[in-house]
Design a protein around this motif. Structure first.
Motif, PDB file in Angstrom:
ATOM      1  N   THR A   1      -2.815   9.279  -6.735  1.00 55.72           N
ATOM      2  CA  THR A   1      -2.873   9.255  -5.263  1.00 55.72           C
ATOM      3  C   THR A   1      -2.167   8.029  -4.679  1.00 55.72           C
ATOM      4  O   THR A   1      -1.924   7.965  -3.470  1.00 55.72           O
TER       5      THR A   1
ATOM      6  N   ASP B   1       0.886   6.595  -4.657  1.00 56.08           N
ATOM      7  CA  ASP B   1       2.174   6.594  -3.948  1.00 56.08           C
ATOM      8  C   ASP B   1       2.060   7.127  -2.526  1.00 56.08           C
ATOM      9  O   ASP B   1       2.724   6.634  -1.623  1.00 56.08           O
ATOM     10  N   ARG B   2       1.180   8.116  -2.317  1.00 60.38           N
ATOM     11  CA  ARG B   2       1.050   8.699  -0.977  1.00 60.38           C
ATOM     12  C   ARG B   2       0.404   7.729   0.002  1.00 60.38           C
ATOM     13  O   ARG B   2       0.599   7.828   1.205  1.00 60.38           O
ATOM     14  N   ALA B   3      -0.376   6.777  -0.516  1.00 60.64           N
ATOM     15  CA  ALA B   3      -1.117   5.859   0.367  1.00 60.64           C
ATOM     16  C   ALA B   3      -0.441   4.497   0.496  1.00 60.64           C
ATOM     17  O   ALA B   3      -0.953   3.622   1.185  1.00 60.64           O
TER      18      ALA B   3
ATOM     19  N   GLU C   1      -7.929   5.362   2.334  1.00 60.39           N
ATOM     20  CA  GLU C   1      -6.640   4.821   1.876  1.00 60.39           C
ATOM     21  C   GLU C   1      -6.863   3.760   0.791  1.00 60.39           C
ATOM     22  O   GLU C   1      -6.178   3.759  -0.236  1.00 60.39           O
TER      23      GLU C   1
ATOM     24  N   SER D   1      -7.641   5.541  -2.361  1.00 61.16           N
ATOM     25  CA  SER D   1      -6.446   6.177  -2.944  1.00 61.16           C
ATOM     26  C   SER D   1      -5.554   5.156  -3.638  1.00 61.16           C
ATOM     27  O   SER D   1      -4.868   5.468  -4.602  1.00 61.16           O
TER      28      SER D   1
END
Ligand SMILES: C[S@@+](CC[C@H](N)C(=O)[O-])C[C@H]1O[C@@H](n2cnc3c(N)ncnc32)[C@H](O)[C@@H]1O
Length: 264
Positions: free
Chosen positions: A21, A23-25, A208, A211
């Motif tokens: 998770t 990289d997305r955050a 966040e 993540s």
């Protein structure tokens, strides 16, 4: 940070769990790491390069592009390294390692790059001593780290709820500067950047942090789930910081470049 008693095994587990998770955050992480990369002198052409606390390897790949050299990624979290290996088949090596005890020969590297990893080291002086040992004369340690004042809104909101340590403590700037001055590097500079991110709800910030694997890991945290009443008090206390842009979360980032004296 003795009162924090951060346990490296728990740090590694937390980041390993977050590998899928992260990289997305990681918008802020991308931004401050890119700023660090941009601070490397244009004329600096390192041959042997490591990305220390490489996470998913985003900056290992960026360094390889910038320097046109292979880059070795080192990280405490095996889960991060597995993820980095999958994302970066062209890069040669991913090594499980602790920044405070590097499995590298002395005077073997020209550049140690480390973005937002060294704030997880309980003994930053030891990590700096390892960087010094591993760098060749003329080599560079480029790192950024979080400073006191980061997430101060969340810390203060938790203080309205209980006396536990819920937010990792970060080093004050003067303490960091004293360590940098004592580390033996000939030439060093430290610049501070402040970033403020805004959220519509507190849950977005806490999700966040989860993540990213960067949520609180202090020994003094309470066991068990946060009860609904405690969550309501926390939310109400954080609301006191709301501005037109939303709920702020402040990050204080030190950007540091240090050069080992060149051989005569
Ligand atoms: C916030 S992430 C940053 C990852 C990457 N540098 C980036 O900017 O995307 C911090 C990383 O530091 C690693 N880390 C924490 N303590 C470490 C230590 N003592 N030695 C090596 N890596 C460590 C974590 O496992 C995690 O992958």
């Amino acid at each position: 940070m003795p009162e924090q008693m951060l346990d490296k095994r728990r740090v590694a587990e937390s980041f390993s769990r977050a590998a899928a998770t992260y990289d997305r955050a990681a918008a802020l992480q991308r931004s401050v790491g890119s700023n660090l990369l941009a601070r490397l002198p244009q004329s600096f052409a390192p041959r042997d390069i490591i990305d220390l606390g490489c996470g998913t390897g985003y900056f290992s790949r960026a360094l390889a592009d910038r320097c046109q050299r292979p880059v070795i990624g080192l990280d405490l979290a095996e889960g991060m390294l597995r993820h980095a290996r999958q994302l970066s088949p062209a890069l040669p090596g991913w090594v499980a390692a602790d920044a405070e005890a590097l499995p590298l020969r002395s005077s073997s590297q020209d550049l140690i790059f480390s973005s937002l990893a060294l704030q997880w080291c309980p003994d930053l002086a030891q990590a700096l001593a390892e960087a010094w040992r591993v760098l060749r004369p003329g080599g560079c340690l480029a790192f950024n780290t979080l400073l006191d004042g980061s997430l101060h809104e969340l810390r203060s909101a938790w203080q309205a709820v209980d006396d536990f340590v819920h937010v990792n403590r970060f080093m004050p700037l003067d303490e960091l500067q004293a360590l940098l001055a004592a580390a033996g590097f000939a030439d060093w500079r430290c610049q501070v950047e402040q970033h403020v991110l805004f959220y519509s709800r507190l849950g977005e910030l806490t999700q966040e942090l989860k993540s990213l694997g960067a949520h609180n890991l202090n020994a003094g945290r309470p066991a068990g789930l946060t009860g609904a009443a405690r969550a309501r008090r926390l939310t109400a206390a954080y609301e006191a910081f709301r501005s037109e842009a939303g709920l702020p979360a402040t990050w204080q980032v030190a950007q540091v470049l240090m050069f080992k004296p060149a051989a005569n």
